[in-house]
Design an enzyme around this catalytic site. Structure first.
Site, short mmCIF file in Angstrom:
data_model
loop_
_atom_site.label_atom_id
_atom_site.label_comp_id
_atom_site.label_asym_id
_atom_site.label_seq_id
_atom_site.Cartn_x
_atom_site.Cartn_y
_atom_site.Cartn_z
CD GLN A 24 -2.99 -0.30 0.29
OE1 GLN A 24 -2.69 0.00 -0.55
NE2 GLN A 24 -3.62 -1.51 0.11
CB CYS A 72 -7.59 0.08 -4.77
SG CYS A 72 -8.03 -0.50 -6.52
CG ASP A 126 -6.55 -4.91 -1.00
OD1 ASP A 126 -6.86 -3.99 -1.92
OD2 ASP A 126 -5.58 -4.50 -0.58
CD GLU A 145 -0.16 -11.35 -4.58
OE1 GLU A 145 0.23 -11.08 -6.16
OE2 GLU A 145 -0.80 -11.12 -4.51
#
Length: 829
Positions: free
Chosen positions: A550, A752, A724, A600
């Site tokens: 971030q 986001c 996320d 991921e």
């Protein structure tokens, strides 16, 4: 109640009786006041004879004695049913634009053509000025540097065509111009861009072409003819650069209108700055920025409600949260506000600077002034951008000075040739919170990543150039007061068209000469060693060159704290951290859960995640390197079907030991994350069959082992997922896996891009149809669908499963001075 000539308006109704109980103006409801005109029109006329005479010139179909809102809204029933309305002239709503009346507040029905024209008229000058400003920014190598040696001629006789089809090539543009009868000298266009460039032999040709082309329609857009700010120097002749730049300045200063009225290059004062392009809200007080972002989030949440209502299958009642949305002003759930950023200046720990040319033709490292697809290639220095640290600006300045003397070319975005492409500055901060004005004092580590394209360049020349650049960075860092930190220097070889390099693009670490505070020279022969560190929630994180982290560290702490609070975590919680990056969310919450499973796709980020777990002594985390859509289904089955596998394990133990653990004992075997897996559960004394069940137990819980080496199956009563995803949102396969696993009862979505959150939430929260549609035949229009439209389309084929429902939402400002913010939404079922 049926309408009659003597009773044209129901006395107690405020809705169109033909609209099934809904307001006639579906898009913009305008309910009438409760006061309704008398049922006898003649009695009203007698009571107001003067009013009758004043309005004699009006259409006789209009009820001159009616309520002030009479005929001020268009009849939606009339429009939907091809001009058919049983009320006829007695209908309170207007049947067409000619019947429409002005409202008491001097406004028109927002859905009417008059309102649209009025709105366009009010904003026309401002919009035109904005478009002119944006179009005049355009500067390009293509205009001055012809292909294959062809020159485009006088830049004053060149124009830029905006809003062309992106799929067109130069041949398509030339064919179009010929079909329109346009005489031109040359025409250039690159596929993927919405702009093309045309040059003419004379001012008469140019003037005629502008008159013919301006306003031509392409789909839902109109063709715009804009001025071009050309390169006023020839890069092929390095020795002539200084003189050319000087001439360019004179041309700009002397820019005046042509005989045909078109403006030349007097746009230096009009061109927006990098500050305007990167931080468009910087002119607003921070409190106003927060209010602006909150309002934007409100509108996006309302979009979720509207689309969920549309996506609800036929024959299925609307979800309760949709029905209750009217009580919340159209919101699907309560918006609890917006959390402000603890620091608003210089907060970005990662800045990506483009390498290009300024408007004056000077090699520049900074930000582009617009979208490349719109033909904007001008780059401006980041000195006035409030979200960029002074350290990042300084390194950009050092590279910019170096490029003035470099023998290697800057990347040409039209020809896709050149060497220097981009500079990325990543900063690591030491632990501890500081005030906004002293925030940069905490920057202790810096990594520099220079992106280049090595095609056609000799390796020896590249090595020599980077050795010189490393010396320039080290000297510039040491010369600054105080000296700048410099931890790692990496160059990335990327040969693609866009500056967005794939995660597997080759990286090479360059030795950097340390400042006077360090001893000797640090050499990093392995790129894995090129890393910096940052701190979140008292944990230390290792960051590799391409790993996601971030950009606003202190605001991220608030974001992760909120996510953990809403997730309802506990020692018996299994937490799925989807799109985990370097593991920041899972690791910061690991001490509150039984186990964390992180997913991921970036291999270096997964390596960082394991390294971060090791650095912080966290042992209840497992990270999977894969695309979430490829493994989420199997992982959910593996970890959520504990009861079935527990039965298999119990049978193995029972056959050898004739002894099993009771359900109560199993439930008490929850392992504490920070006790190295120690369990309070008593084991059977005899362990002769331990190896037979060990493989199965390891699949269930790798970290759940007792101190004497005996594996135990850990029971997770609470299963939570925190996602996320990147700006595009979750892959449809991931959404489907999350939706169809009944044990997953709570989902915290961090986004986001609120628009992608809305799209994913439509699929997660829409009730399942009674019969799932499979093999949808007509999918030809999907390219033209919005993200929400695609989500509604996919929801039709969602397997029958219990939907989630939005519970609450919160905005978190991670990006001060920009329109963007993070949004957190809690979904439960």
């Amino acid at each position: 109640m049926a309408a009659s000539p003597n009773n044209p308006l129901p006395a107690t109704k405020t809705l169109d009786p033909q609209s099934n109980g809904q307001d006639s103006n579906l898009e913009h409801p305008q309910p009438l006041p409760e006061a309704i005109p008398p049922s006898d029109p003649q009695s009203t006329a007698d009571a107001n004879p003067g009013e009758k005479r004043k309005r004699e010139d009006q259409d006789p179909n209009q009820n001159s004695s009616a309520h002030p809102m009479w005929k001020t809204s268009l009849c939606s029933f009339f429009r939907r049913h091809d001009g058919s309305c049983s009320h006829g002239s007695t209908c309170r709503y207007a049947h067409g634009e000619e019947e429409l009346r002005l409202r008491p507040d001097n406004t028109w029905d927002p859905t009417s053509e008059r309102a649209k024209k009025a709105t366009k008229g009010e904003n026309g000058e401002k919009l035109a000025a904005k478009q002119e400003e944006e179009h005049e920014v355009i500067m390009t190598e293509m205009v001055m540097d012809g292909e294959d040696g062809e020159e485009c001629g006088d830049p004053q006789l060149s124009k830029c065509l905006v809003h062309l089809p992106r799929k067109w090539h130069a041949d398509n543009l030339r064919k179009f111009l010929s079909e329109q009868g346009i005489t031109f000298k040359s025409a250039k266009k690159k596929k993927g861009m919405v702009v093309g460039f045309v040059s003419f032999e004379s001012a008469e040709q140019l003037k005629s072409a502008v008159e013919e082309l301006e306003g031509k329609s392409f789909g839902n857009k109109s063709l715009k003819v804009a001025d071009v700010i050309p390169r006023s120097f020839e890069r092929k002749v390095k020795s002539g650069m200084a003189a050319s730049v000087s001439n360019a300045s004179n041309e700009v200063e002397d820019g005046v209108p042509n005989d045909d009225g078109s403006a030349l290059d007097d746009s230096t004062s009009k061109v927006k700055s990098a500050r305007d392009a990167v931080t468009p809200l910087a002119h607003m007080p921070y409190s106003d920025q927060l209010e602006h972002k909150k309002n934007s989030v409100v509108q996006m949440l309302k979009k979720l409600t509207r689309n969920a209502r549309k996506a609800c299958p036929n024959g299925v009642s609307l979800p309760e949260w949709v029905l209750k949305s009217k009580e919340r002003g159209g919101l699907p759930c309560e918006l609890e506000g917006i959390i402000e950023s603890p620091v608003v200046h210089g907060y970005r720990n990662k800045c990506e600077f483009s390498v290009g040319y300024s408007q004056q033709g000077k090699p520049t490292v900074g930000f582009m002034l617009g979208n490349f697809r719109e033909g904007v290639t001008a780059v401006e220095e980041p000195v006035d951008c409030p979200n960029v640290s002074k350290i990042a600006c300084k390194y950009a300045s050092i590279l910019q000075e170096f490029l003035q003397q470099s023998s290697l070319p800057i990347w040409n975005r039209f020809k896709n040739t050149g060497f220097w492409r981009q500079l990325t500055v990543r900063e690591g901060r030491s632990a501890g919170k500081v005030a906004d004005e002293n925030f940069e004092a905490n920057i202790s580590e810096v990594m520099l990543i220079v992106q280049v394209c090595s095609v056609g360049i000799d390796d020896a020349q590249i090595t020599s150039e980077f050795e010189r650049l490393a010396q320039a960075f080290a000297a510039g860092a040491a010369a600054n007061s105080p000296p700048l930190p410099l931890t790692a220097f990496v160059f990335q070889d990327h040969q693609g068209i866009s500056n967005v390099a794939p995660t597997d693009a080759p990286l090479r670490s360059i030795p950097v000469l340390k400042t006077e505070n360090s001893l000797g020279q640090e050499t990093a022969n392995n790129v894995v060693e090129a890393r910096i560190h940052d701190c979140i929630s008292n944990l230390r994180f290792s960051i590799s060159p391409t790993a996601f982290f971030q950009v606003n560290t202190l605001a991220a702490e608030k974001l992760y704290s909120l996510a953990g609070e809403w997730a309802g975590l506990g020692p018996d919680t299994l937490l799925f951290d989807i799109c985990c990056g370097t593991g920041t969310i899972g690791l910061t919450l690991a001490h509150r859960v039984g186990m964390v499973i992180g997913i991921e796709m970036n291999a270096s980020a997964v390596q960082d995640a394991y390294k971060n777990a090791e650095i912080n002594g966290i042992k209840n985390c497992r990270f999977i390197c894969s695309k979430a859509e490829d493994v989420i289904g199997s992982l959910l089955k593996e970890y959520l079907n504990v009861s079935e596998k527990q039965g298999q394990l119990s049978s193995v133990l029972e056959s050898s030991e004739k002894e099993t653990l009771s359900c109560e004992e199993k439930d008490s075997c929850t392992t504490n994350a920070h006790n190295d897996g120690e369990s309070s559960c008593q084991e059977p004394e005899n362990h002769s069959s331990e190896n037979d069940g060990k493989e199965l137990q390891n699949q269930l819980q790798e970290s759940s082992t007792s101190t004497d080496g005996n594996s135990l199956v850990q029971q997770f009563k609470n299963v939570v997922a925190i996602v996320d995803p990147p700006r595009m949102g979750l892959h449809p396969t991931v959404v489907k896996a999350l939706r169809t696993h009944a044990r997953l009862r709570r989902l915290v979505y961090i986004s986001c891009n609120p628009e992608s959150l809305v799209a994913n939430a439509i699929e997660l929260c829409t009730p399942s149809p009674e019969k799932v549609e499979k093999g949808k035949k007509d999918n030809r229009g999907w390219r033209n669908m919005s993200s929400a439209g695609l989500a509604r389309h996919r929801a039709k084929s969602m397997p029958i499963s219990e939907p989630f429902q939005p519970v609450k939402a919160m905005a978190v400002d991670l990006f001060p001075h920009t329109p963007h913010c993070e949004m957190v939404m809690l979904l439960e079922r």
